[in-house]
Design an enzyme around this catalytic site. Structure first.
Site, short mmCIF file in Angstrom:
data_model
loop_
_atom_site.label_atom_id
_atom_site.label_comp_id
_atom_site.label_asym_id
_atom_site.label_seq_id
_atom_site.Cartn_x
_atom_site.Cartn_y
_atom_site.Cartn_z
N VAL A 62 -20.35 44.04 -16.24
CA VAL A 62 -21.54 43.50 -15.59
C VAL A 62 -21.94 44.27 -14.34
O VAL A 62 -23.07 44.13 -13.85
CB VAL A 62 -21.36 42.00 -15.25
CG1 VAL A 62 -21.18 41.19 -16.52
CG2 VAL A 62 -20.21 41.78 -14.28
N ASN A 88 -20.47 34.14 -15.15
CA ASN A 88 -19.14 33.69 -14.76
C ASN A 88 -18.22 34.83 -14.34
O ASN A 88 -17.27 34.63 -13.60
CB ASN A 88 -18.53 32.90 -15.93
CG ASN A 88 -17.08 32.55 -15.69
OD1 ASN A 88 -16.76 31.74 -14.83
ND2 ASN A 88 -16.19 33.19 -16.45
N SER A 140 -18.31 30.09 -5.40
CA SER A 140 -16.95 29.72 -5.02
C SER A 140 -17.02 28.85 -3.78
O SER A 140 -17.98 28.95 -2.99
CB SER A 140 -16.12 30.97 -4.71
OG SER A 140 -14.89 30.64 -4.10
N TYR A 153 -15.60 39.08 -0.68
CA TYR A 153 -15.78 38.05 -1.69
C TYR A 153 -16.63 36.89 -1.17
O TYR A 153 -17.56 36.44 -1.85
CB TYR A 153 -14.40 37.54 -2.13
CG TYR A 153 -14.42 36.57 -3.28
CD1 TYR A 153 -14.55 37.03 -4.59
CD2 TYR A 153 -14.26 35.20 -3.07
CE1 TYR A 153 -14.54 36.14 -5.66
CE2 TYR A 153 -14.25 34.31 -4.12
CZ TYR A 153 -14.38 34.79 -5.42
OH TYR A 153 -14.37 33.91 -6.47
N LYS A 157 -20.35 35.68 -2.69
CA LYS A 157 -20.53 34.37 -3.29
C LYS A 157 -21.55 33.54 -2.51
O LYS A 157 -22.28 32.72 -3.10
CB LYS A 157 -19.19 33.64 -3.36
CG LYS A 157 -18.21 34.25 -4.36
CD LYS A 157 -18.78 34.25 -5.78
CE LYS A 157 -17.74 34.63 -6.81
NZ LYS A 157 -18.29 34.59 -8.19
N ILE A 185 -8.63 27.46 -9.26
CA ILE A 185 -8.56 27.12 -10.68
C ILE A 185 -7.40 27.88 -11.31
O ILE A 185 -7.23 29.08 -11.09
CB ILE A 185 -9.87 27.47 -11.39
CG1 ILE A 185 -11.07 26.88 -10.63
CG2 ILE A 185 -9.84 26.97 -12.83
CD1 ILE A 185 -11.06 25.38 -10.49
#
Length: 252
Positions: A62, A88, A140, A153, A157, A185
């Site tokens: 991606v 995702n 996130s 990160y 996000k 998760i």
């Protein structure tokens, strides 16, 4: 809930993407499985077929603009439509601001933000020519709150939250766009990080102690929320940021 719909799901070779692929298929959707892990992608396709669904696998990075165009075109060619775009796939580069390299920053932004921008620009015209659609973007909890060690990160996000709101404003009413903001998760990627630590077990226990529900999330927790956002059950929901984090968002 999704009968007659086609869903493109990135990062679908494992974890949250795989769980969503199977659940969406159980609810009637055709699935375009996208990943760079060919073996895992093939396994997800087989799992979709086991529950009576139809699926195709597309190898796509991606972060590569050409691959993004290819994956959207492949979904439309296979199923004649694209109704759900579930962005995702992600990379998680940990590091403090002064330690984060230019290369780590660029890769994180490319994969976690720019890739979604490109995917939406490719898919939305197809949705508008059809019956509309639903876009689900995985942000996130780290995009909603500060946390030491996520210099690239977290901003990526957080940017995704703003991008999703922009899509909701510009593309409604035909296209809805919403954000899922997961917490910790229990995916293969999470376990890989924990196992690389000196005492990963203690890390997980300490993490669970900070979560109001006192456990890690499971891929199925995210998949069930994604199914709601993909379906007409959420027909009056757009531009929303929905935490799925066991309660961590209450500490914002």
């Amino acid at each position: 809930m999704l009968r007659g719909k086609a869903a493109l799901i990135t990062g679908a070779a494992s974890g949250q993407g795989r769980a969503a692929s199977v659940l969406f298929a159980e609810n009637g959707a055709d699935i375009c499985v996208v990943d760079i892990n060919d073996d895992g992608g093939a396994e997800t396709v087989a799992m979709v077929e086991e529950v009576g669904g139809r699926a195709v696998y597309v190898h796509a990075d991606v972060a590569d603009a050409g691959d993004v165009v290819t994956m959207v075109a492949a979904c439309a060619e296979a199923f004649g439509r694209i109704d759900v775009l579930y962005n995702n796939a992600a990379v998680q580069m940990s590091g403090r601001l002064l330690d984060c390299t230019e290369e780590e920053w660029d890769l994180t932004i490319a994969t976690n933000l720019t890739a979604i921008f490109r995917a939406c620009r490719a898919a939305i015209p197809l949705m508008l020519r059809g019956e509309g659609g639903s876009i689900i973007n995985t942000s996130s909890v780290l995009g909603l709150m500060g946390s030491e060690g996520y210099a690239a990160y977290g901003p990526a996000k957080a940017g995704l939250v703003a991008l999703t709101r922009q899509i909701a404003v510009e593309c409604g009413p035909q296209v809805r766009a919403n954000v899922i903001a997961p917490g910790s998760i229990d995916t293969p990627r999470f376990r890989k990080v924990a196992e690389a630590m000196n005492d990963g077990g203690a890390f997980v226990q300490g993490l669970e102690a900070t979560i109001p529900l006192r456990r890690l999330g499971q891929p199925g927790d995210i998949a069930r929320l994604a199914l709601f956002l993909a379906s007409d059950a959420s027909a009056y929901t757009t531009g929303a940021i929905v935490p799925c984090d066991g309660g961590l968002a209450v500490y914002r």
